[in-house]
Write a protein that holds these residues in place. Structure first.
Motif, PDB file in Angstrom:
ATOM      1  N   THR A   1       0.836  -1.210   0.000  1.00 25.97           N
ATOM      2  CA  THR A   1       0.000   0.000   0.000  1.00 25.97           C
ATOM      3  C   THR A   1       0.866   1.254   0.000  1.00 25.97           C
ATOM      4  OG1 THR A   1      -0.161  -0.150   2.421  1.00 25.97           O
ATOM      5  CG2 THR A   1      -1.941  -1.130   1.130  1.00 25.97           C
ATOM      6  N   ALA A   2       1.966   1.210   0.751  1.00 24.71           N
ATOM      7  CA  ALA A   2       2.869   2.368   0.771  1.00 24.71           C
ATOM      8  C   ALA A   2       3.493   2.598  -0.601  1.00 24.71           C
ATOM      9  CB  ALA A   2       3.954   2.160   1.824  1.00 24.71           C
ATOM     10  N   VAL A   3       3.918   1.526  -1.256  1.00 25.88           N
ATOM     11  CA  VAL A   3       4.521   1.653  -2.593  1.00 25.88           C
ATOM     12  C   VAL A   3       3.490   2.146  -3.605  1.00 25.88           C
ATOM     13  CG1 VAL A   3       5.534   0.339  -4.499  1.00 25.88           C
ATOM     14  CG2 VAL A   3       6.312  -0.054  -2.162  1.00 25.88           C
ATOM     15  N   ALA A   4       2.246   1.684  -3.478  1.00 26.79           N
ATOM     16  CA  ALA A   4       1.194   2.137  -4.389  1.00 26.79           C
ATOM     17  C   ALA A   4       1.006   3.647  -4.299  1.00 26.79           C
ATOM     18  CB  ALA A   4      -0.116   1.413  -4.068  1.00 26.79           C
ATOM     19  N   LEU A   5       1.096   4.190  -3.091  1.00 20.40           N
ATOM     20  CA  LEU A   5       0.937   5.631  -2.912  1.00 20.40           C
ATOM     21  C   LEU A   5       2.159   6.394  -3.409  1.00 20.40           C
ATOM     22  CD1 LEU A   5      -0.743   5.622   0.602  1.00 20.40           C
ATOM     23  CD2 LEU A   5      -1.748   6.539  -1.482  1.00 20.40           C
ATOM     24  N   THR A   6       3.354   5.870  -3.125  1.00 26.00           N
ATOM     25  CA  THR A   6       4.559   6.573  -3.549  1.00 26.00           C
ATOM     26  C   THR A   6       4.755   6.555  -5.067  1.00 26.00           C
ATOM     27  OG1 THR A   6       5.849   4.549  -3.155  1.00 26.00           O
ATOM     28  CG2 THR A   6       5.779   6.166  -1.381  1.00 26.00           C
TER      29      THR A   6
END
Length: 279
Positions: A211-216
């Motif tokens: 989820t963090a990578v999807a946002l970044t």
């Protein structure tokens, strides 16, 4: 006269007078977690206010009230809801596809050596390439619109989650697998009864990282000719130097990330409540 030592109980009539014990908890330990959240928010707002009045940073960090007012400005322009919904759809779609693809690939890599030797080097290679580098190739192949956005987020989340789940499956205690084989368990039973439960904490970690990578990778994903989206709007606002709504959109992305993180933690507590954790 009787001398009473420290910690000794004194009997007065039929009552036993116990000495008062000093609490070992200091003042900081007595502050609840919710209060710490408020303190943290207050400190952040104070720091933000300082940045908003300094001549060197005031243009980049307008004060809280100007940023809050920019919500109404973006709503009046008719883009706020559209941007939020567009980014959320791309993030959830890309993350979902990335997770569905990463789970079987990671397990196959950990379980079968030929698969690992063929796939792992390429995953490690592509994982080090920023999404912005291959965005033009995705646009050439898939055109413009939402499809390339989902593809970019899928690639970014797939690579991160595959490595995390793979490492989790590889680190499972081999004694458990050998014991299951001695007891006559087949590959299917070993996977369902040994590997799946043991690797579940790593899968949950992969979800949080995904989820963090999807946002970044959102900014890169929405540079593919998107007509709406939080990342696309940030780029558009930067061209017109509108720092208030731009900072608002950046904060919204952070809030979405915090919500995803909290949801992942709730799911992790429900599924891996048996695991010992250090708070």
């Amino acid at each position: 006269m009787k001398t009473v030592t420290k910690g000794e109980e004194v009997q007065i009539g039929n009552k036993i007078d116990k000495p008062k014990r000093r609490s070992n908890r200091n003042f900081i330990d007595r502050i609840p977690n919710k209060a710490w959240l408020g303190i943290s928010l207050l400190v952040a707002i104070m720091f933000w206010t300082i940045l908003s009045v300094l001549p060197s940073t005031s243009r980049s960090f307008p004060n809280v009230f100007l940023v809050a007012e920019s919500i109404g400005t973006m709503i009046e322009r008719g883009v706020f809801t559209k941007d939020f919904a567009s980014s959320l759809i791309s993030i959830l779609s890309g993350f979902g596809l990335g997770f569905v693809l990463s789970l079987p690939i990671a397990i196959l890599m950990a379980w079968y050596r030929p698969v690992r030797f063929i796939i792992e080097p390429w995953i490690q290679f592509i994982r080090n390439i920023p999404p912005l580098a291959y965005v033009p190739l995705v646009v050439i192949s898939a055109g413009v619109g939402r499809t390339p956005q989902i593809i970019v987020i899928t690639i970014a989340t797939f690579l991160t989650m595959t490595i995390t789940i793979y490492q989790g499956v590889r680190n499972i205690d081999q004694t458990l697998i050998k014991a299951a084989r001695v007891l006559g368990a087949k590959d299917k039973d070993i996977f369902l009864r040994v590997i799946a439960p043991a690797s579940l904490p790593f899968i949950m970690t992969a979800i949080r990282l995904g989820t963090a990578v999807a946002l970044t990778s959102l900014i890169a994903a929405e540079s593919t000719g998107a007509s709406a989206g939080l990342g696309m709007r940030i780029r558009a606002l930067s061209n017109t130097f509108e720092s208030s709504p731009m900072l608002l959109y950046i904060i919204i992305i952070g809030i979405i990330g915090l919500i995803f993180e909290k949801l992942a933690k709730v799911l992790e507590r429900r599924l891996t409540g048996w695991q010992d954790k250090v708070e």
